[in-house]
Design a protein around this motif. Structure first.
Motif, PDB file in Angstrom:
ATOM      1  N   ALA A  80       0.845  -1.197   0.000  1.00  0.00           N
ATOM      2  CA  ALA A  80       0.000   0.000   0.000  1.00  0.00           C
ATOM      3  C   ALA A  80       0.877   1.241   0.000  1.00  0.00           C
ATOM      4  CB  ALA A  80      -0.918  -0.013   1.212  1.00  0.00           C
ATOM      5  N   GLU A  81       0.331   2.327  -0.540  1.00  0.00           N
ATOM      6  CA  GLU A  81       1.045   3.603  -0.572  1.00  0.00           C
ATOM      7  C   GLU A  81       0.293   4.611   0.274  1.00  0.00           C
ATOM      8  OE1 GLU A  81       2.575   7.041  -3.732  1.00  0.00           O
ATOM      9  OE2 GLU A  81       1.511   5.256  -4.435  1.00  0.00           O
ATOM     10  N   ALA A  82       1.014   5.333   1.113  1.00  0.00           N
ATOM     11  CA  ALA A  82       0.378   6.329   1.983  1.00  0.00           C
ATOM     12  C   ALA A  82      -0.067   7.527   1.170  1.00  0.00           C
ATOM     13  CB  ALA A  82       1.347   6.762   3.081  1.00  0.00           C
ATOM     14  N   VAL A  83      -1.332   7.894   1.361  1.00  0.00           N
ATOM     15  CA  VAL A  83      -1.870   9.053   0.652  1.00  0.00           C
ATOM     16  C   VAL A  83      -2.084  10.226   1.603  1.00  0.00           C
ATOM     17  CG1 VAL A  83      -2.933   7.676  -1.150  1.00  0.00           C
ATOM     18  CG2 VAL A  83      -4.226   8.184   0.929  1.00  0.00           C
ATOM     19  N   HIS A  84      -1.908   9.991   2.904  1.00  0.00           N
ATOM     20  CA  HIS A  84      -2.000  11.051   3.916  1.00  0.00           C
ATOM     21  C   HIS A  84      -0.837  10.900   4.882  1.00  0.00           C
ATOM     22  CE1 HIS A  84      -6.024  12.122   2.564  1.00  0.00           C
ATOM     23  NE2 HIS A  84      -6.376  10.841   2.632  1.00  0.00           N
ATOM     24  N   GLU A  93       3.286   2.157  16.568  1.00  0.00           N
ATOM     25  CA  GLU A  93       2.588   2.781  15.444  1.00  0.00           C
ATOM     26  C   GLU A  93       3.618   3.391  14.481  1.00  0.00           C
ATOM     27  OE1 GLU A  93      -1.649   4.100  17.450  1.00  0.00           O
ATOM     28  OE2 GLU A  93      -0.049   5.579  17.198  1.00  0.00           O
ATOM     29  N   LEU A  94       3.291   3.263  13.198  1.00  0.00           N
ATOM     30  CA  LEU A  94       4.198   3.789  12.158  1.00  0.00           C
ATOM     31  C   LEU A  94       3.893   5.251  11.880  1.00  0.00           C
ATOM     32  CD1 LEU A  94       4.037   0.880   9.556  1.00  0.00           C
ATOM     33  CD2 LEU A  94       5.920   1.399  11.093  1.00  0.00           C
ATOM     34  N   SER A  95       4.935   6.006  11.699  1.00  0.00           N
ATOM     35  CA  SER A  95       4.771   7.382  11.219  1.00  0.00           C
ATOM     36  C   SER A  95       4.972   7.370   9.705  1.00  0.00           C
ATOM     37  CB  SER A  95       5.794   8.311  11.890  1.00  0.00           C
ATOM     38  OG  SER A  95       5.529   8.427  13.269  1.00  0.00           O
ATOM     39  N   LEU A  96       4.011   7.915   8.981  1.00  0.00           N
ATOM     40  CA  LEU A  96       4.041   7.863   7.517  1.00  0.00           C
ATOM     41  C   LEU A  96       3.944   9.263   6.932  1.00  0.00           C
ATOM     42  CD1 LEU A  96       1.496   4.931   6.993  1.00  0.00           C
ATOM     43  CD2 LEU A  96       3.999   4.787   7.030  1.00  0.00           C
ATOM     44  N   ILE A  97       4.524   9.410   5.761  1.00  0.00           N
ATOM     45  CA  ILE A  97       4.329  10.628   4.959  1.00  0.00           C
ATOM     46  C   ILE A  97       3.819  10.202   3.595  1.00  0.00           C
ATOM     47  CG2 ILE A  97       6.138  11.928   6.164  1.00  0.00           C
ATOM     48  CD1 ILE A  97       7.965  11.367   3.811  1.00  0.00           C
ATOM     49  N   VAL A  98       3.238  11.137   2.891  1.00  0.00           N
ATOM     50  CA  VAL A  98       2.662  10.830   1.579  1.00  0.00           C
ATOM     51  C   VAL A  98       3.747  10.280   0.658  1.00  0.00           C
ATOM     52  CG1 VAL A  98       1.544  11.763  -0.468  1.00  0.00           C
ATOM     53  CG2 VAL A  98       0.869  12.573   1.797  1.00  0.00           C
ATOM     54  N   GLY A  99       3.450   9.121   0.030  1.00  0.00           N
ATOM     55  CA  GLY A  99       4.400   8.513  -0.890  1.00  0.00           C
ATOM     56  C   GLY A  99       5.135   7.324  -0.308  1.00  0.00           C
ATOM     57  N   ASP A 100       5.034   7.123   1.030  1.00  0.00           N
ATOM     58  CA  ASP A 100       5.670   5.938   1.636  1.00  0.00           C
ATOM     59  C   ASP A 100       4.929   4.679   1.199  1.00  0.00           C
ATOM     60  OD1 ASP A 100       7.659   7.230   2.903  1.00  0.00           O
ATOM     61  OD2 ASP A 100       6.683   7.346   4.866  1.00  0.00           O
ATOM     62  N   GLY A 120       3.132  -4.522   9.808  1.00  0.00           N
ATOM     63  CA  GLY A 120       3.405  -3.728   8.595  1.00  0.00           C
ATOM     64  C   GLY A 120       4.849  -3.292   8.585  1.00  0.00           C
ATOM     65  N   GLU A 121       5.344  -3.038   7.406  1.00  0.00           N
ATOM     66  CA  GLU A 121       6.735  -2.583   7.284  1.00  0.00           C
ATOM     67  C   GLU A 121       6.745  -1.375   6.375  1.00  0.00           C
ATOM     68  OE1 GLU A 121      11.187  -4.074   5.954  1.00  0.00           O
ATOM     69  OE2 GLU A 121       9.466  -5.428   5.824  1.00  0.00           O
ATOM     70  N   CYS A 122       7.355  -0.304   6.810  1.00  0.00           N
ATOM     71  CA  CYS A 122       7.390   0.954   6.031  1.00  0.00           C
ATOM     72  C   CYS A 122       8.656   1.023   5.200  1.00  0.00           C
ATOM     73  CB  CYS A 122       7.317   2.139   7.000  1.00  0.00           C
ATOM     74  SG  CYS A 122       7.614   3.735   6.191  1.00  0.00           S
ATOM     75  N   ARG A 123       8.483   1.333   3.903  1.00  0.00           N
ATOM     76  CA  ARG A 123       9.631   1.604   3.024  1.00  0.00           C
ATOM     77  C   ARG A 123       9.483   3.039   2.527  1.00  0.00           C
ATOM     78  NH1 ARG A 123      13.744  -2.198   3.260  1.00  0.00           N
ATOM     79  NH2 ARG A 123      12.775  -4.248   3.600  1.00  0.00           N
ATOM     80  N   GLY A 124      10.128   3.963   3.186  1.00  0.00           N
ATOM     81  CA  GLY A 124       9.962   5.377   2.835  1.00  0.00           C
ATOM     82  C   GLY A 124      10.755   5.779   1.607  1.00  0.00           C
ATOM     83  N   LYS A 125      10.516   6.997   1.173  1.00  0.00           N
ATOM     84  CA  LYS A 125      11.226   7.517  -0.003  1.00  0.00           C
ATOM     85  C   LYS A 125      12.717   7.640   0.258  1.00  0.00           C
ATOM     86  CE  LYS A 125       7.401  10.174  -1.954  1.00  0.00           C
ATOM     87  NZ  LYS A 125       6.903  11.504  -2.282  1.00  0.00           N
ATOM     88  N   ALA A 126      13.042   7.880   1.520  1.00  0.00           N
ATOM     89  CA  ALA A 126      14.461   8.052   1.836  1.00  0.00           C
ATOM     90  C   ALA A 126      15.158   6.735   2.075  1.00  0.00           C
ATOM     91  CB  ALA A 126      14.614   8.926   3.084  1.00  0.00           C
ATOM     92  N   GLY A 127      14.418   5.615   1.940  1.00  0.00           N
ATOM     93  CA  GLY A 127      15.033   4.312   2.067  1.00  0.00           C
ATOM     94  C   GLY A 127      15.018   3.763   3.487  1.00  0.00           C
ATOM     95  N   CYS A 128      14.270   4.422   4.425  1.00  0.00           N
ATOM     96  CA  CYS A 128      14.225   3.937   5.796  1.00  0.00           C
ATOM     97  C   CYS A 128      13.379   2.681   5.874  1.00  0.00           C
ATOM     98  CB  CYS A 128      13.667   5.021   6.726  1.00  0.00           C
ATOM     99  SG  CYS A 128      11.940   5.396   6.393  1.00  0.00           S
ATOM    100  N   SER A 129      13.598   1.910   6.886  1.00  0.00           N
ATOM    101  CA  SER A 129      12.827   0.678   7.066  1.00  0.00           C
ATOM    102  C   SER A 129      12.556   0.486   8.560  1.00  0.00           C
ATOM    103  CB  SER A 129      13.595  -0.519   6.513  1.00  0.00           C
ATOM    104  OG  SER A 129      12.902  -1.711   6.765  1.00  0.00           O
ATOM    105  N   ARG A 130      11.272   0.314   8.923  1.00  0.00           N
ATOM    106  CA  ARG A 130      10.917   0.085  10.339  1.00  0.00           C
ATOM    107  C   ARG A 130       9.754  -0.863  10.373  1.00  0.00           C
ATOM    108  NH1 ARG A 130       7.951   2.652  14.423  1.00  0.00           N
ATOM    109  NH2 ARG A 130       7.229   4.291  13.027  1.00  0.00           N
ATOM    110  N   SER A 131       9.800  -1.857  11.238  1.00  0.00           N
ATOM    111  CA  SER A 131       8.756  -2.868  11.318  1.00  0.00           C
ATOM    112  C   SER A 131       7.937  -2.707  12.588  1.00  0.00           C
ATOM    113  CB  SER A 131       9.358  -4.282  11.293  1.00  0.00           C
ATOM    114  OG  SER A 131      10.037  -4.483  10.067  1.00  0.00           O
ATOM    115  N   LEU A 132       6.695  -3.115  12.472  1.00  0.00           N
ATOM    116  CA  LEU A 132       5.800  -3.118  13.616  1.00  0.00           C
ATOM    117  C   LEU A 132       5.271  -4.517  13.789  1.00  0.00           C
ATOM    118  CD1 LEU A 132       4.062  -1.693  15.797  1.00  0.00           C
ATOM    119  CD2 LEU A 132       2.359  -1.273  13.999  1.00  0.00           C
ATOM    120  N   CYS A 133       5.438  -5.130  14.935  1.00  0.00           N
ATOM    121  CA  CYS A 133       4.976  -6.489  15.184  1.00  0.00           C
ATOM    122  C   CYS A 133       3.788  -6.459  16.136  1.00  0.00           C
ATOM    123  CB  CYS A 133       6.101  -7.320  15.809  1.00  0.00           C
ATOM    124  SG  CYS A 133       7.520  -7.485  14.702  1.00  0.00           S
TER     125      CYS A 133
END
Length: 332
Positions: A284-288, A297-304, A319-332
């Motif tokens: 999924a892609e963050a739209v907000h 809880e994951l912090s997201l920006i538009v485009g992650d 869920g696992e976040c792959r941000g535009k800057a290449g960061c990676s953080r998992s939530l279990c």
């Protein structure tokens, strides 16, 4: 005593004729530069005019040959470029075709560049044809053409007539001296004959000089006009040629850069994990924007991009976040 004087005079005339014959032989290869032979003011001006035109047309012809040699060199270089470029284009297409299934960026770039090279070599072939048809052939024809050779031939004939006039002038001077020494009828008659011959010779020179000047002036005018036209055309053709090459290379560079960026910005491939429970993965892609309030809880920006694993029909486990800057953080 008189007999010895006549014999010496005849010998002197023979030597003078032989000298003039040698001069005439060497003067046939070009327009003889000489202002020492002055028949009258009108003839001197004509001689100077012909000398200037002769030099100008020779210089123009030599420059035409220089342009032809340069254009032939460019054609030779272009032909070699076509040969090398065509071979390289085939190599690029072969590599791209053989590795297309792997989806490698390099294979795609090689195919794109191979196609661009085909267009580049076509431009080289077109430029070579333009140089041959619009520069080399016309200027070579003009440099070796009949009008120029005929006009220069007239000037050379005029130059030889000037030397003949010099011989006549010297002969008249000698006969005048004889008449002063011995004013007998025979000497007077010979002097009159020489003077009449000189008048006729000057008239022929005037006609030939006018004809030669007109022919050389016409050739010079055409030579200057055509050479300038072909030189400007050559510059314009070369400018257009380089602009087309730049456009082709700009296009292929943009395509290759776009392909490279697409592959670099594509979401990562998530490997499947074998677990006891049934799980499905979604991308999924963050739209907000969203600011997590807890550590879970994951912090997201538009485009992650977020990879979500579903472990139940109505529940979400991680869920696992792959941000535009290449960061990676998992939530279990």
């Amino acid at each position: 005593m008189e007999a010895l004087r006549k014999q010496a005079s005849r010998f002197k005339e023979q030597v003078a004729k032989q000298q003039q014959a040698v001069i005439k032989q060497f003067s046939t290869t070009g327009y003889e530069h000489s202002d020492s032979i002055v028949i009258d003011e009108v003839e001197l001006k004509r001689h100077q005019q012909l000398e200037k035109l002769y030099t100008s047309t020779r210089s123009g012809r030599d420059f035409q040959k220089d342009i032809v040699r340069a254009a032939e060199g460019l054609v030779s270089i272009g032909t070699k470029h076509v040969e090398v470029g065509t071979k390289f284009s085939e190599d690029c297409f072969r590599y791209g075709g053989e590795n297309n299934a792997s989806g490698e960026a390099l294979a795609k770039a090689a195919s794109l560049y191979g196609g661009a090279l085909r267009n580049v070599e076509k431009e080289y072939e077109d430029f070579n044809r333009i140089l041959s048809s619009q520069t080399i052939d016309p200027l070579r024809t003009m440099a070796m053409g009949t009008p120029l050779e005929d006009a220069r031939g007239l000037a050379q004939r005029y130059s030889r007539m000037r030397h003949e006039a010099e011989i006549l002038s010297a002969e008249i001077a000698r006969r005048k001296a004889r008449v002063r020494e011995a004013p007998i009828a025979e000497n007077t008659t010979k002097l009159q004959q020489s003077e009449a011959k000189m008048i006729e010779h000057k008239a022929s020179m005037a006609v030939l000089g006018k004809e030669a000047a007109a022919a050389l002036a016409a050739v010079e005018s055409q030579q200057q006009r055509i050479t300038l036209q072909r030189l400007v055309g050559m510059v314009e053709a070369e400018k257009l040629f380089h602009l087309r090459l730049a456009a082709i290379l700009d296009d292929v560079e943009a395509e290759m850069s776009s392909e490279k960026q697409k592959r670099e910005s594509a979401p990562p491939t998530i490997p499947s994990h074998k677990r006891a429970e049934k799980a499905q993965y979604f991308l999924a892609e963050a739209v907000h924007n969203f600011n997590g309030t807890t550590e879970r809880e994951l912090s997201l920006i538009v485009g992650d991009y977020v990879v979500v694993r579903q472990i139940a029909s109505n529940g979400w486990a991680e869920g696992e976040c792959r941000g535009k800057a290449g960061c990676s953080r998992s939530l279990c």
